[in-house]
Design a protein around this motif. Structure first.
Motif, PDB file in Angstrom:
ATOM      1  N   THR A 117       0.825  -1.201   0.000  1.00 20.41           N
ATOM      2  CA  THR A 117       0.000   0.000   0.000  1.00 20.41           C
ATOM      3  C   THR A 117       0.865   1.260   0.000  1.00 20.41           C
ATOM      4  N   LEU A 118       1.906   1.299   0.804  1.00 21.37           N
ATOM      5  CA  LEU A 118       2.794   2.461   0.826  1.00 21.37           C
ATOM      6  C   LEU A 118       3.500   2.649  -0.509  1.00 21.37           C
ATOM      7  N   VAL A 119       3.992   1.557  -1.074  1.00 17.74           N
ATOM      8  CA  VAL A 119       4.700   1.633  -2.356  1.00 17.74           C
ATOM      9  C   VAL A 119       3.783   2.191  -3.444  1.00 17.74           C
ATOM     10  N   TYR A 120       2.571   1.687  -3.499  1.00 13.06           N
ATOM     11  CA  TYR A 120       1.650   2.137  -4.540  1.00 13.06           C
ATOM     12  C   TYR A 120       1.161   3.558  -4.272  1.00 13.06           C
ATOM     13  N   ARG A 121       1.115   3.978  -3.021  1.00  7.10           N
ATOM     14  CA  ARG A 121       0.765   5.365  -2.722  1.00  7.10           C
ATOM     15  C   ARG A 121       1.829   6.299  -3.280  1.00  7.10           C
ATOM     16  N   VAL A 122       3.096   5.958  -3.106  1.00 11.17           N
ATOM     17  CA  VAL A 122       4.180   6.761  -3.677  1.00 11.17           C
ATOM     18  C   VAL A 122       4.032   6.819  -5.195  1.00 11.17           C
ATOM     19  N   ALA A 123       3.816   5.650  -5.805  1.00 10.49           N
ATOM     20  CA  ALA A 123       3.670   5.597  -7.260  1.00 10.49           C
ATOM     21  C   ALA A 123       2.470   6.417  -7.717  1.00 10.49           C
ATOM     22  N   TYR A 124       1.380   6.353  -6.979  1.00 14.13           N
ATOM     23  CA  TYR A 124       0.171   7.094  -7.342  1.00 14.13           C
ATOM     24  C   TYR A 124       0.425   8.600  -7.308  1.00 14.13           C
ATOM     25  N   LEU A 125       1.092   9.080  -6.263  1.00 16.34           N
ATOM     26  CA  LEU A 125       1.376  10.504  -6.166  1.00 16.34           C
ATOM     27  C   LEU A 125       2.234  10.975  -7.327  1.00 16.34           C
ATOM     28  N   VAL A 126       3.253  10.180  -7.676  1.00 17.13           N
ATOM     29  CA  VAL A 126       4.124  10.538  -8.797  1.00 17.13           C
ATOM     30  C   VAL A 126       3.329  10.555 -10.098  1.00 17.13           C
ATOM     31  N   GLU A 127       2.467   9.574 -10.284  1.00 20.48           N
ATOM     32  CA  GLU A 127       1.654   9.528 -11.501  1.00 20.48           C
ATOM     33  C   GLU A 127       0.671  10.693 -11.559  1.00 20.48           C
ATOM     34  N   GLN A 128       0.315  11.247 -10.425  1.00 23.90           N
ATOM     35  CA  GLN A 128      -0.577  12.402 -10.390  1.00 23.90           C
ATOM     36  C   GLN A 128       0.177  13.714 -10.621  1.00 23.90           C
ATOM     37  N   GLY A 129       1.485  13.618 -10.857  1.00 28.22           N
ATOM     38  CA  GLY A 129       2.271  14.799 -11.180  1.00 28.22           C
ATOM     39  C   GLY A 129       3.010  15.418 -10.024  1.00 28.22           C
ATOM     40  N   VAL A 130       3.013  14.777  -8.855  1.00 27.75           N
ATOM     41  CA  VAL A 130       3.750  15.303  -7.702  1.00 27.75           C
ATOM     42  C   VAL A 130       5.241  15.061  -7.914  1.00 27.75           C
ATOM     43  N   ASP A 131       6.047  16.112  -7.761  1.00 27.25           N
ATOM     44  CA  ASP A 131       7.495  15.937  -7.853  1.00 27.25           C
ATOM     45  C   ASP A 131       7.973  15.042  -6.714  1.00 27.25           C
ATOM     46  N   ALA A 132       8.739  14.008  -7.041  1.00 27.78           N
ATOM     47  CA  ALA A 132       9.167  13.042  -6.024  1.00 27.78           C
ATOM     48  C   ALA A 132       9.954  13.705  -4.909  1.00 27.78           C
ATOM     49  N   HIS A 133      10.714  14.764  -5.237  1.00 29.01           N
ATOM     50  CA  HIS A 133      11.545  15.370  -4.194  1.00 29.01           C
ATOM     51  C   HIS A 133      10.714  16.126  -3.165  1.00 29.01           C
ATOM     52  N   ARG A 134       9.401  16.253  -3.412  1.00 29.97           N
ATOM     53  CA  ARG A 134       8.522  16.921  -2.444  1.00 29.97           C
ATOM     54  C   ARG A 134       7.726  15.906  -1.616  1.00 29.97           C
ATOM     55  N   ILE A 135       8.172  14.658  -1.677  1.00 25.61           N
ATOM     56  CA  ILE A 135       7.572  13.580  -0.871  1.00 25.61           C
ATOM     57  C   ILE A 135       8.589  13.135   0.173  1.00 25.61           C
ATOM     58  N   LEU A 136       8.149  12.976   1.413  1.00 28.08           N
ATOM     59  CA  LEU A 136       8.997  12.468   2.495  1.00 28.08           C
ATOM     60  C   LEU A 136       8.424  11.134   2.962  1.00 28.08           C
ATOM     61  N   LEU A 137       9.232  10.082   2.896  1.00 30.01           N
ATOM     62  CA  LEU A 137       8.833   8.740   3.332  1.00 30.01           C
ATOM     63  C   LEU A 137       9.693   8.340   4.523  1.00 30.01           C
ATOM     64  N   LEU A 138       9.070   8.110   5.668  1.00 30.21           N
ATOM     65  CA  LEU A 138       9.789   7.790   6.899  1.00 30.21           C
ATOM     66  C   LEU A 138       9.542   6.339   7.299  1.00 30.21           C
ATOM     67  N   THR A 139      10.628   5.618   7.590  1.00 35.04           N
ATOM     68  CA  THR A 139      10.550   4.213   7.975  1.00 35.04           C
ATOM     69  C   THR A 139      11.389   3.995   9.230  1.00 35.04           C
ATOM     70  N   PHE A 140      11.391   2.746   9.715  1.00 39.96           N
ATOM     71  CA  PHE A 140      12.188   2.430  10.904  1.00 39.96           C
ATOM     72  C   PHE A 140      13.482   1.697  10.574  1.00 39.96           C
ATOM     73  N   THR A 141      13.634   1.254   9.343  1.00 39.76           N
ATOM     74  CA  THR A 141      14.891   0.621   8.932  1.00 39.76           C
ATOM     75  C   THR A 141      15.254   1.109   7.535  1.00 39.76           C
ATOM     76  N   ASN A 142      16.544   1.237   7.286  1.00 37.21           N
ATOM     77  CA  ASN A 142      17.001   1.617   5.944  1.00 37.21           C
ATOM     78  C   ASN A 142      16.619   0.560   4.920  1.00 37.21           C
ATOM     79  N   LYS A 143      16.628  -0.708   5.351  1.00 35.48           N
ATOM     80  CA  LYS A 143      16.257  -1.792   4.447  1.00 35.48           C
ATOM     81  C   LYS A 143      14.835  -1.606   3.940  1.00 35.48           C
TER      82      LYS A 143
END
Length: 662
Positions: free
Chosen positions: A36-62
């Motif tokens: 769900t998170l991965v596809y949300r990122v993809a959806y935002l990009v497909e809607q024309g959102v510049d990727a550098h204006r998205i912040l994705l926070l996780t608990f592991t680098n992996k």
């Protein structure tokens, strides 16, 4: 273009394609949270959102790398520039740009754990606090870290941590001040400072905060139920302007309060963000429906939560097994028998796991696995009899029962202030290569030879050694009892020795030397009970030596790349899955943990969430092991009540076995 409706189920699709605003995605176990998170990122990009204006926070680098790679493949390389990583990584990235505002150069040093421990040791040396009866650097780092991550003062955390010891908290605070000053002088931050200073940067410098608030149009947070107070406040500040904050988590799996995670962050999200839309992911792709029915039933008993009911996509298979067992020993034999049966049915050891609330719950099982030569590994842990605190306590028993054991004598003496291996070696030679702990003149000789700092602590052992004097006075060595044991052993002198050793000496030693002192002391308590099952202490020590050698053989087998069984606490198993899961010691006071329920508000609710996590690790089969008897260190046997979590499950959902009657 991605066909989102084709690639996602209805629940996932609704969350992925939601319009702007605060979004809370409650993802039950095995329901496709990462997808769900991965596809949300993809959806935002497909809607024309510049990727550098998205912040994705996780608990592991992996996790961050995996999500970004998958999203990048979905949208043909258009995710470059997205800010993605752990909270610490993102805070560091921002601090590098604005460090001067906090009095640091942009090239400040980041201390890893070893660096921090080394620096605290230097502070201890400078303050002349290197004596053995003062907390060690790793313990102090743990105390300072807890204070930082829970926004408490170092004083309040230190007072609580050392309240049952004579340790001077003012001296601990002097170390803390020296550590902070040294970090500043070295232009260095430790891991906790990255979060603390990241939040401080935003609070103290409104212009910097405004820049990032404007920059990030969308903020996405993974595993939101595991955030601590600093992380939640930091995210709230960044997302305050656009309010396009999507957090994904499962309140049912909030199990890390002991390391600072705050369950209230996810519960209060709709209140902090009026207008929040809540999406529930309840379609489970991992487990058979019978397992999900048990998981749904067990978690329903928690009062404060967002209710969810998992639905299975897999076909019906078999009910989880509730097996009633006589005690821990029979539990170990039962698990081994079932593992052998499952292997014959085609399961590999790699597809099975044994989960438990605390490491000592698996003590008997580790013994049985070693004897059966079944390869196993322990997640983030050391085999029970190889742990430092177990070896420390066993060294006392070896000294008492094996007067010629130089290695045990040296290990025991080296626990004392001012005594190293060289000093212990000289004393051993002075004793003529033999120490009779039951003889007071020899004990006095040892005490006289000890440095001043060690004499007081040695005197604390006299209560333990007095038990040996009682044995002599009672004439317990005049003859052997039934099965070759003497009278003292029949009363479990070993268990009483351990108890006296802990109360007179080792409890304080553990607090001074181990970050998880209480966990280790619980292990020692169980060791005393385990020792009481043997007809003599010599038999127990022989068993420990045998198991240690067998463990070394098994460890060699696992290194060769073969199959192995996984043993793990539930905390360390979160996020993992296996086809078959055994859950040990489902008895009140053990799972749920009596200590956890007494010491923390909401303890029972978190214990129930732990049980839910343990059940939902399984794909095909679950075995709920309920021993009915426990033995104390004085060889008394008493009944234990089945875990309240087991009692809450409707019996129609389980297959019940009475293994102890067989």
């Amino acid at each position: 273009m991605i066909d989102f409706a084709q690639e996602l189920n209805e629940e996932q699709l609704a969350a992925v394609t939601a319009s702007d605003g605060p979004l809370l995605v409650l993802a039950a176990a095995g329901t496709g949270k990462t997808r769900t998170l991965v596809y949300r990122v993809a959806y935002l990009v497909e809607q024309g959102v510049d990727a550098h204006r998205i912040l994705l926070l996780t608990f592991t680098n992996k996790a961050a790398h995996e999500m970004l790679e998958r999203a990048d493949r979905l949208v043909g390389g258009r995710v470059g520039g997205l800010w993605g990583g752990t909270f610490h990584h993102m805070a560091n990235r921002m601090l590098r740009r604005h460090a001067a505002a906090l009095g640091f150069p942009s090239d400040y040093t980041i201390l890893d754990r070893d660096d921090s421990v080394t620096l605290i040791r230097a502070c201890l040396k400078e303050l002349k606090l290197t004596r053995k009866d003062f907390p060690k650097a790793p313990v102090l780092l743990s105390v300072f870290g807890k204070a930082a991550n829970t926004q408490q003062s170092a004083e309040s955390v230190a007072e609580a941590h050392f309240e049952e010891t004579p340790i001077d908290v003012d001296e601990v605070l002097n170390v803390h001040k020296a550590y902070v000053a040294r970090k500043q002088a070295l232009a260095a931050m430790d891991f906790d400072d990255l979060l603390v200073n990241g939040l401080r940067l935003f609070r103290e410098h409104a212009e910097v905060l405004a820049r990032y608030q404007e920059h990030f149009l969308y903020v996405l947070v993974d595993e939101y139920q595991d955030t601590n107070c600093i992380q939640a406040q930091w995210v709230d500040l960044i997302a305050a302007r656009h309010r396009n904050l999507l957090v994904v988590g499962d309140d049912f799996q909030s199990i890390y309060s002991w390391r600072g995670a705050d369950f209230r962050n996810i519960l209060s999200f709709p209140e902090r963000y009026p207008g929040t839309r809540i999406f529930k992911l309840e379609t489970n792709y991992r487990s058979v429906p019978e397992i999900l029915a048990v998981a749904n039933a067990c978690i329903a008993g928690n009062p404060e939560q967002f209710q969810k009911v998992m639905r299975a996509t897999r076909d019906a298979y078999k009910k989880p097994v509730l097996v009633r067992l006589r005690d821990g020993a029979q539990q170990a034999r039962y698990v081994v028998e079932q593992i052998r049966r499952l292997q014959r049915e085609g399961y590999s050891l790699n597809e099975m796991a044994v989960l438990y609330r605390a490491h000592f719950h698996a003590m008997e099982l580790q013994s049985q696995l070693a004897r059966e030569r079944i390869p196993y590994v322990i997640t983030s842990g050391v085999r029970f009899f190889e742990q430092a605190h177990i070896k420390d306590v066993c060294s006392l028993l070896r000294v008492v029962y094996c007067p010629h054991d130089e290695m045990a004598f040296t290990r025991l003496l080296a626990l004392f202030p001012g005594v190293g291996h060289a000093t212990a070696g000289r004393l051993w030679r002075k004793l003529g290569g033999r120490f009779e702990a039951g003889k007071e003149p020899e004990r006095r000789l040892v005490e006289a030879a000890l440095p001043r700092a060690a004499k007081t602590r040695w005197a604390a052992l006299e209560e333990a050694f007095a038990l040996l004097d009682e044995r002599e006075q009672d004439g317990a060595n005049d003859g052997d009892g039934e099965n070759g044991e003497n009278g003292a052993d029949a009363e479990n002198l070993g268990g009483r020795l351990i108890e006296a050793f802990v109360e007179g000496f080792y409890r304080r030693y553990a607090v001074e030397n181990f970050e998880n002192a209480q966990v280790r002391l619980d292990d020692v308590n169980e060791l005393a009970a385990f020792a009481g099952r043997f007809q003599s202490m010599e038999a127990f020590l022989s068993e420990v030596a045998l198991l240690t050698n067998l463990d070394a053989e098994i460890e060699s087998m696992t290194r060769e790349g073969g199959e192995y069984l996984r043993l793990s606490t539930v905390h360390q198993a979160k996020g993992l899955e296996w086809k078959v899961v055994f859950i040990l010691w489902l008895a009140d006071g053990l799972f749920p943990s009596g200590r956890s329920m007494m010491e923390s508000e909401g303890g029972e609710s978190e214990e129930r969430r732990l049980f839910y996590v343990s059940v939902t690790r399984a794909k095909d089969e679950v075995y709920l092991c309920v021993p009915e008897l426990r033995q104390t260190r004085d060889r008394n046997v008493f009944p234990v009540a089945p875990s309240r979590f087991v009692d809450e499950i409707p019996r129609k959902l389980l297959k019940t076995e009475q293994a102890w009657l067989v």
